[in-house]
Motif scaffolding. Sequence first.
Motif, short mmCIF file in Angstrom:
data_model
loop_
_atom_site.label_atom_id
_atom_site.label_comp_id
_atom_site.label_asym_id
_atom_site.label_seq_id
_atom_site.Cartn_x
_atom_site.Cartn_y
_atom_site.Cartn_z
N GLU A 457 22.73 15.24 96.39
CA GLU A 457 24.00 15.29 97.11
C GLU A 457 23.85 14.95 98.60
N THR A 458 22.68 15.24 99.17
CA THR A 458 22.52 15.05 100.62
C THR A 458 21.62 13.87 100.99
N GLY A 459 20.79 13.44 100.06
CA GLY A 459 19.84 12.37 100.38
C GLY A 459 18.63 12.85 101.15
N VAL A 460 18.55 14.15 101.42
CA VAL A 460 17.37 14.72 102.08
C VAL A 460 16.32 15.00 101.01
N PRO A 461 15.16 14.35 101.09
CA PRO A 461 14.18 14.50 100.02
C PRO A 461 13.56 15.90 99.95
N VAL A 462 13.28 16.34 98.74
CA VAL A 462 12.55 17.60 98.54
C VAL A 462 11.12 17.40 99.01
N PRO A 463 10.58 18.25 99.86
CA PRO A 463 9.19 18.12 100.27
C PRO A 463 8.26 18.16 99.05
N ASP A 464 7.26 17.31 99.05
CA ASP A 464 6.36 17.19 97.89
C ASP A 464 5.75 18.51 97.49
N ASN A 465 5.29 19.29 98.48
CA ASN A 465 4.58 20.52 98.13
C ASN A 465 5.51 21.59 97.56
N LEU A 466 6.82 21.48 97.81
CA LEU A 466 7.76 22.40 97.16
C LEU A 466 8.11 21.91 95.75
N ALA A 467 8.24 20.61 95.60
CA ALA A 467 8.52 20.06 94.27
C ALA A 467 7.38 20.37 93.31
N GLU A 468 6.17 20.40 93.82
CA GLU A 468 5.00 20.63 92.96
C GLU A 468 4.88 22.06 92.47
N LEU A 469 5.64 22.99 93.06
CA LEU A 469 5.57 24.38 92.62
C LEU A 469 5.93 24.54 91.15
N LEU A 470 6.75 23.62 90.64
CA LEU A 470 7.19 23.67 89.24
C LEU A 470 6.01 23.67 88.28
N GLU A 471 4.93 23.01 88.69
CA GLU A 471 3.78 22.84 87.79
C GLU A 471 2.76 23.96 87.91
N LEU A 472 2.95 24.88 88.84
CA LEU A 472 1.91 25.86 89.13
C LEU A 472 2.14 27.18 88.41
N PRO A 473 1.08 27.80 87.90
CA PRO A 473 1.22 29.10 87.24
C PRO A 473 1.35 30.24 88.25
N ILE A 474 2.01 31.31 87.82
CA ILE A 474 2.08 32.53 88.63
C ILE A 474 0.73 33.22 88.56
N LEU A 475 0.09 33.44 89.72
CA LEU A 475 -1.23 34.06 89.77
C LEU A 475 -1.17 35.51 90.22
N PHE A 476 -0.10 35.88 90.93
CA PHE A 476 0.01 37.24 91.46
C PHE A 476 1.39 37.79 91.14
N ASN A 477 1.42 38.96 90.50
CA ASN A 477 2.70 39.56 90.12
C ASN A 477 2.72 41.06 90.40
N ASP A 478 1.80 41.54 91.25
CA ASP A 478 1.75 42.96 91.57
C ASP A 478 2.96 43.35 92.40
N CYS A 479 3.44 44.56 92.19
CA CYS A 479 4.49 45.14 93.03
C CYS A 479 4.25 46.64 93.10
N ILE A 480 4.15 47.17 94.33
CA ILE A 480 3.82 48.58 94.52
C ILE A 480 4.80 49.19 95.52
N SER A 481 4.77 50.52 95.62
CA SER A 481 5.54 51.19 96.67
C SER A 481 4.78 51.10 97.98
N THR A 482 5.47 51.29 99.09
CA THR A 482 4.78 51.24 100.38
C THR A 482 3.74 52.35 100.49
N GLU A 483 3.99 53.48 99.85
CA GLU A 483 3.04 54.59 99.89
C GLU A 483 1.72 54.25 99.20
#
Length: 496
Positions: A457-483
């Motif tokens: 819609e805008t003609g502004v290209p997606v930066p390559d390194n953001l477009a490549e995120l589609l191909e990458l696996p999730i390596l970190f999924n931890d979530c903890i409380s601040t305590e």
Amino acid sequence: MTTIYRSTRSNHINMTASQAILQGLSPDGGLFVLRNFPDHHINVADIVNLNYQEMAQTIFRLFLTDFSHDAIKECVQLAYEDKFTTKDITPLKQVGDDFVLELFHGPTNAFKDVALSILPHFMDHSLSIQNEAKKILILTATSGDTGKAALEGFKDNKAIDIMVFFPNEGVSSIQKLQMQTQVGNNLRVCGIDGNFDDAQTQIKQLFNNSEIIAEFDQVNIQLSSANSVNIGRLIPQIVYYFYAYSQLVNNQEIQVDESVDFIVPTGNFGNILAGFYAKKLGLPIRHLVCASNENKVLHDFLQTGIYDARRDFLMTTSPSMDILISSNLERLLFEVSGQDSDLINQWMDKLATHGYFSVDSDTLKEIQQTFRSGYATDEEVKQTIQSVYKEHDYLLDPHTAVAYKVMKEQEEFGYKQIVLATASPYKFTESVLDALNLSEDNATDDLFSRMSLLERETGVPVPDNLAELLELPILFNDCISTEEMSHYVLTHGKGD
């Protein structure tokens, strides 16, 4: 002349540049500041014709006097030769009658890349200068952009490990994905059930916890920081203020020594503080305009002299600015109070215990000689993105839109206005699509389809390194409380 750094909270803690960079935060909880700042000055006319790398070396030599000139040159080359998509590093673009300094052409598409591409090399040389055999463990809280930039900068460093904590529900989808997919054999990423202030507070407490420091010391590990509390993170940000000015001079928009204004989207106060340091070095800055989102604790302080964090924490469309405790304000207060550590301790203690403090009228008047402020609501951010794109065919991210809206309120005839653009609009695709009224008619839950839509819609290209995120696996999924953060750091930071 050796450059000496001292703590904002004590006259008795003194370190060289390399020591301060490795330490990160002062042992007394204060921040390292240049003791002899008045002795440092840059003749702007002498550097306006330098390229970015040459200008950086000139400025760094003032601050890193225990680094050799060759070491500084090597740091600059390693940081900036091949990592940015433009040779200008931070190009200045004209938008209507005003100017936007694009700080997002680095490897993670955010302004933090400018400093975090070079901080790892500063740290490596600091370890060598100090002949330090300890391993460094960097603990970093992020409101979105620092995390990925720090991870990218320090990945696979053999002498330095890094651990990043981010608010699990307080960053954009792209920011979160950037961190969770980061590769490297020396890093760890963890979400928290809290906000940036919660994470930052916990990390500061870890730095001041003698028992935890001792535990890490037993296994030959020193804690440090990649946040802008580290003076090595802050110094590189001074450069792009000078470089923006030089671009105006070389484009014949201004004469040397003509004053300009910078409008800075601000959360933790580091980015705008770098502008204050540039002004102290001699850059002709008239006003530094602090642009806040609806978490407008800084705007209120700059108007009234009362810093009051006792308010609701709001989640906005500019999440990297969703901060109520702005750490680097302490450095500004140190300078405008005449380097009065007693006053700094008084103010910071009251903030820690009561959630607020107030400065005297003379201090506020001194601050207001340089600083102006304003803020934007989410609706105003949306309207600004829409109107700037419609009128100038220029796409803003929400943080830059905050600053742009504030600039238009502050604008005065006869002065050049420079907005600091802190991130690619694609890091906040959902908010930008919504601002352009493209989200409802093209509803999709797929992030990359939305990015493609925005590009189409805008003609502004997606930066390559953001477009490549589609191909990458999730390596970190931890979530903890601040305590749980202390236990998490001890468990994973020591390699147990």
